[in-house]
Design an enzyme around this catalytic site. Structure first.
Site, mmCIF file in Angstrom:
data_model
loop_
_atom_site.group_PDB
_atom_site.id
_atom_site.type_symbol
_atom_site.label_atom_id
_atom_site.label_comp_id
_atom_site.label_asym_id
_atom_site.label_seq_id
_atom_site.Cartn_x
_atom_site.Cartn_y
_atom_site.Cartn_z
ATOM 1 N N GLU A 25 0.876 -1.167 0.000
ATOM 2 C CA GLU A 25 0.000 0.000 0.000
ATOM 3 C C GLU A 25 0.911 1.214 0.000
ATOM 4 O OE1 GLU A 25 -2.502 -1.039 3.522
ATOM 5 O OE2 GLU A 25 -3.573 0.752 2.821
ATOM 6 N N LYS A 52 4.613 0.661 10.133
ATOM 7 C CA LYS A 52 4.465 2.011 9.588
ATOM 8 C C LYS A 52 3.932 2.964 10.645
ATOM 9 C CE LYS A 52 3.076 0.135 5.174
ATOM 10 N NZ LYS A 52 1.918 -0.263 4.383
ATOM 11 N N ARG A 101 5.392 -13.015 9.745
ATOM 12 C CA ARG A 101 5.870 -11.628 9.707
ATOM 13 C C ARG A 101 7.228 -11.568 10.350
ATOM 14 N NH1 ARG A 101 2.067 -7.676 8.787
ATOM 15 N NH2 ARG A 101 3.131 -5.777 9.393
#
Ligand code: ATP
Ligand code: MG
Length: 566
Positions: free
Chosen positions: A40, A275, A265
């Site tokens: 994204e 983020k 992850r």
């Protein structure tokens, strides 16, 4: 089969993802491999993303397949062209090659709307007037089913009409949504009539004001992979519970279905990897920007002096991992960069904490040049000349007035080797009124030029130095872990993770470096012998070089003292 592709497939590393792909190829579920990395564009990439890129790209390459870079740009409120540019730069820098397959989810908006209309026609989507709060309240919990929306049984025609009006901008933000009609009692909360479209009168960075409805991630993500013919949608574990929903949408639409496989992850000790946290640290002024060399962003690591090779090596060592999220020791990353820089970086001498040494028997006004090896790991790197003179700086730590046992460096009356220079002996220690050592008076042995004594006598210590007259003063930024604890979230009640910030994560000071570094461009990498690896920062100016410490040399002592026959 013994085609080159088949050989490559067999030679590829083995893990649960690669094994699953081999199986899919063997049993004919897919006859090719096509992966993608779908960021994204709402922030900079971090090393966790590098892991994902390297799995996606690595697998495509090993299996002779294709790899797409696709921006999942479905949320106009958070996305910016700056991030698109930065992500492209980072993925390219890392070395993943998407060929001409750079895509944007927003280019599929038209197609997505057509499919939404198809689901409405099939009675599988409806316009819902519940507010976001009401929707949350009727969603149920992990243990209790949700309740049906009162708008769930609108007719197809009414839904078609309302959805058209949503798109034409008649309704305010948040007043209506388009939802899939699945099952409000599903044990998987993701399947409880998820939102497909929200009303947002917002400008999109690529679509402008064309749209006032935007697709949800859940609706869009599987469609994007389907449109691009992705065979294996590889993603992190948090998407596992969404997989049945992606599959449901594709099945109802009767369109091509990729296979999603989830992996762990990546997290690292002594840092944060999200983020949200980066934005928080930047906003609150704890770091200078997304490319702060203390952050695990790719931009930060690059500025710090990391090479793409080292990061790829790290990704390969980490591998796909198991089926649980993992925290990897920061030292593993540091080892990768150390090994890479050891191979490639030019050695220079630099002194961080200078102590003046005057060679009393060295002729006044004389200077000379000594030969130094640029990189012992790479003979093709050649040699260079370093100026030598009567007054030198050595590292303060390399002298002890009262040396403890096993301290083999300089001390009163003791002889050591100046690397590439001469043997020197400390004759006198000069102190100021406060007792601080300000200068050493030493003698040198002219017969030991280059660092060897013709009479065969040995010294135990070898130290680095610079000529005081010739050295250039630079700024060094000495970085340490951003957080003082391996797990930054381990805080006392009432405190937030920033309580664990390491106050020593950045120390700025001057250093004196041999003149060969003058004019080095931003990004140039050096090993300051016996100290650390450094990289020239873009903040440098022609008047003043700025160096970032990439990583310290571990065991530098042991190695050099051994190599020099100490
Ligand atoms: P973050 O949660 O750190 O803000 P994100 O997951 O929102 O990141 P996306 O842009 O959605 O970031 O991620 C793009 C891809 O990178 C996704 O497929 C995601 O699974 C993967 N990814 C994100 N973070 C990690 C990580 N820490 N380790 C491995 N892969 C990751
Ligand atoms: Mg995300």
């Amino acid at each position: 089969m013994t085609t080159p592709e088949a050989n490559a497939r067999d030679a590829a590393p083995s893990d649960f993802i690669r094994d699953a792909i081999r199986e899919d190829l063997a049993n004919g579920r897919y006859d090719r491999v096509h992966t993608r990395f779908p960021p994204e564009p709402n922030a900079y990439l971090h090393i966790g993303h590098a892991k994902a890129v390297w799995i996606d790209y690595g697998i495509a390459r090993e299996f002779g397949g294709l790899f797409n870079l696709r921006f999942d740009d479905t949320n106009p409120l958070k996305e910016e062209p700056e991030f698109v540019e930065a992500i492209i730069e980072d993925v390219r820098w890392l070395g993943a090659d998407w060929g001409d397959r750079l895509y944007f989810a927003s280019d599929y908006f038209e197609q997505m709307v057509e499919w939404a209309i198809q689901l409405i026609r099939q009675g599988q989507a409806y316009v819902c007037d519940l507010s976001p709060e009401e929707m949350r309240a009727t969603r149920g919990t992990l243990t209790e089913p949700g309740t049906d929306s009162p708008y769930r049984n609108r007719s197809v025609d009414e839904n078609l009409g309302l959805f058209a009006r949503m798109r034409s901008g008649e309704f305010p933000d948040g007043s209506r949504t388009l939802r899939a009609k699945i099952d409000m009692a599903s044990p998987n909360v993701v399947m409880r009539d998820p939102v497909m479209y929200r009303i947002r009168h917002a400008e999109h960075h690529r679509q402008g004001t064309k749209w006032c409805v935007y697709p949800s991630y859940d609706w869009a993500h599987g469609l994007e992979d389907s449109i691009e013919g992705v065979t294996h949608s590889l993603c992190t574990l948090e998407y596992e519970i969404h997989r049945p929903l992606y599959d449901w949408f594709l099945e109802q639409l009767g369109i091509y279905r990729p296979r999603q496989i989830e992996f762990a992850r990546l997290s690292l000790t002594y840092t944060v990897m999200s983020k949200r946290r980066f934005v928080d640290l930047v906003d609150r002024g704890f770091v200078i920007g997304f490319d702060d060399p203390r952050l695990p962003t790719l931009a930060g690591l690059r500025r710090r002096g990391y090479t793409p090779e080292a990061i790829r090596e790290f990704c390969e060592r980490v591998g796909v991992g198991g089926r649980a999220d993992t925290t990897i020791d920061m030292h593993m990353l540091e080892d990768c960069i150390r090994e890479d820089l050891n191979q490639r970086s030019t050695r220079v001498m630099g002194v961080l904490n200078p102590l003046r040494v005057v060679l009393t028997n060295y002729p006044d006004g004389q200077t000379e040049e000594v030969d130094a090896i640029n990189n012992p790991e790479d003979p093709s790197a050649g040699t260079r000349k370093i100026p030598f003179g009567k007054t030198l700086y050595i590292e303060r730590d390399d002298f002890r007035k009262e040396p403890p046992p096993k301290f083999f460096r300089l001390a009163p009356g003791r002889e050591v080797r100046l690397r590439y220079g001469y043997f020197i002996t400390c004759q006198e220690v000069i102190e100021d009124e406060s007792g601080e050592i300000v200068e050493l008076r030493c003698t040198y042995d002219p017969a030991t030029r280059g660092g060897d004594a013709p009479d065969g006598r040995k010294v135990k210590g070898t130290i680095h130095w610079v000529s005081a007259e010739h050295a250039i003063e630079v700024e060094v930024r000495l970085y340490d872990h951003l957080f003082a604890k391996p797990d930054p979230d381990e805080v006392d009640e009432g405190l937030d993770y920033t309580a664990n910030l390491n106050p020593e994560s950045l120390r700025v000071q001057a250093a004196y470096v041999e003149p060969s570094v003058a004019g080095a461009p931003a990004g140039a990498r050096y090993q300051f012998e016996r100290l650390a690896y450094f990289c020239v920062d873009p903040d440098s100016s022609p008047e003043r070089l700025v160096f970032n410490r990439t990583v310290t040399l571990r065991d530098s002592w042991a190695k050099i003292e051994k190599a020099m026959g100490g």
